[in-house]
Design an enzyme around this catalytic site. Structure first.
Site, PDB file in Angstrom:
ATOM      1  N   GLN A 155       0.815  -1.351  -0.310  1.00 50.05           N
ATOM      2  CA  GLN A 155      -0.098  -0.018  -0.073  1.00 50.05           C
ATOM      3  C   GLN A 155       0.657   1.276   0.082  1.00 50.05           C
ATOM      4  OE1 GLN A 155      -3.365  -0.703   2.929  1.00 50.05           O
ATOM      5  NE2 GLN A 155      -1.820  -2.456   3.426  1.00 50.05           N
ATOM      6  N   ASN A 156       2.036   1.204  -0.078  1.00 52.46           N
ATOM      7  CA  ASN A 156       3.173   2.170   0.094  1.00 52.46           C
ATOM      8  C   ASN A 156       3.214   2.960  -1.213  1.00 52.46           C
ATOM      9  OD1 ASN A 156       3.232   1.636   2.833  1.00 52.46           O
ATOM     10  ND2 ASN A 156       5.101   0.595   2.764  1.00 52.46           N
ATOM     11  N   HIS A 203      -1.767   1.523  -4.188  1.00 49.66           N
ATOM     12  CA  HIS A 203      -1.969   2.861  -3.868  1.00 49.66           C
ATOM     13  C   HIS A 203      -1.382   3.585  -4.899  1.00 49.66           C
ATOM     14  CE1 HIS A 203      -4.135   1.812   0.060  1.00 49.66           C
ATOM     15  NE2 HIS A 203      -4.716   1.532  -1.170  1.00 49.66           N
ATOM     16  N   THR A 212       0.781  -2.666   8.680  1.00 47.46           N
ATOM     17  CA  THR A 212      -0.541  -2.233   8.041  1.00 47.46           C
ATOM     18  C   THR A 212      -1.689  -2.238   9.257  1.00 47.46           C
ATOM     19  OG1 THR A 212      -2.277  -1.876   6.345  1.00 47.46           O
ATOM     20  CG2 THR A 212      -1.194  -4.169   6.671  1.00 47.46           C
ATOM     21  N   ASN A 216       3.303  -6.753  13.195  1.00 44.06           N
ATOM     22  CA  ASN A 216       2.937  -5.553  13.833  1.00 44.06           C
ATOM     23  C   ASN A 216       3.102  -5.379  15.224  1.00 44.06           C
ATOM     24  OD1 ASN A 216       1.185  -2.987  14.079  1.00 44.06           O
ATOM     25  ND2 ASN A 216       0.403  -3.541  12.469  1.00 44.06           N
ATOM     26  N   ALA A 260       9.320  -4.245  12.043  1.00 45.78           N
ATOM     27  CA  ALA A 260       9.355  -5.045  11.129  1.00 45.78           C
ATOM     28  C   ALA A 260      10.785  -5.592  10.930  1.00 45.78           C
ATOM     29  CB  ALA A 260       9.105  -4.370   9.854  1.00 45.78           C
TER      30      ALA A 260
END
Ligand code: OAD
Length: 250
Positions: A98-99, A116, A184, A209, A227
């Protein structure tokens, strides 16, 4: 709890890394939500939707110029590098992100579906529509051919998703045997829904996460850590191999 052996790379043929802003947080880029998150300081209705751009394109470009400047100034993290190394070792590895920062590619990864879009592309309605552009601040904001304002080629709020990356992501996730979601919040749909395809397929699904998310229940393994340290813990041999290869060339 997964052991190092459970995630041994020889056990998997099709791996998907599903990544979000928490991955790049370790490079010094802010996330969107939570402490220090971008949407805590900026209202997306003023900076991240087509309506805002139509109203005041200069203001929206200033915001994105600053984001480009920051994204261009940081280096990929250890986690970005480990992901690229996994991809070199397991040919069927794909990245769905999504980055918009391009850091996976800068770490050497290929086959990245940018759900995205990318802050490093701009577009207008002229063919070929989206083109790479890395100027900061962006120079010609109006298209020299059609004269309209060119916008960042990213998916803003209220925009439709771009079909090519989402189709590639669905194909990759539907056939993976290991999905690792990293950094995320799992609240932005339809992207957030995609890992469910891996769950339905019976793939091993791991969430990395520091915090629980609304979709944590989908995952059979939860790694509540940052991460880079988490991935280095899964595959300590990968970063060691990379570093010794880099050292050999010194
Ligand atoms: P968010 O900002 O919503 O969530 C970031 C997540 O990263 C949170 O769940 C954090 O707990 C986690 N996190 C923070 N530090 C971490 C670390 N060191 N290691 C691992 N995880 C960490 O970001 P996204 O889920 O990516 O849209 O947001 C989704 C979309 O919303 C973005 O793509 C963006 C935004 O509006 C666009 O840019 C178009």
């Amino acid at each position: 709890m997964t052991t190092h052996e459970d995630l041994a790379l020889h056990r998997f043929r099709r791996i998907v890394f599903f990544t979000g802003a928490g991955l790049s947080a370790e490079c010094g880029l802010p996330t969107y939500r939570g402490k220090g998150g971008i949407w805590g300081s900026y209202d997306w209705q003023d900076y991240a939707c087509q309506r805002a751009f139509d109203r005041d394109p200069e203001k929206v470009w200033e915001f994105h110029d600053e984001r480009r400047r920051r994204m261009g100034a940081v280096e990929p993290s250890q986690a970005h590098r480990i992901i690229a190394e996994v991809q070199r070792r397991v040919a069927g590895t794909k990245i769905v992100t999504q980055n918009i920062d391009g850091l996976h590619q800068r770490a050497g990864a290929t086959d990245v579906s940018e759900l995205h879009g990318s802050v490093w592309r701009i577009r207008c309605d002229c063919p070929p529509r989206a083109v790479e552009n890395r100027e900061v601040p962006i120079g010609a904001r109006r298209c020299p051919a059609c004269g309209t304002w060119r916008r960042p080629d990213i998916v803003w709020f209220e925009d439709p998703m771009q079909p090519a990356p989402i189709e590639a992501a669905i194909a990759a996730i539907s056939e993976c045997d290991l999905l690792i979601s990293i950094g995320t919040s799992g609240v932005v749909f339809p992207a957030a829904d995609l890992p469910r395809l891996a769950v339905q397929r019976g793939a091993l699904c791991v969430e990395v996460n520091p915090e629980e998310t609304p979709v944590s229940d989908w995952y059979s393994v939860h790694v509540r850590g940052p991460a880079s340290a988490s991935l280095a813990g899964f595959w300590p041999e990968l970063d060691a191999a990379r570093e010794s290869a880099a050292g050999a060339g010194d």
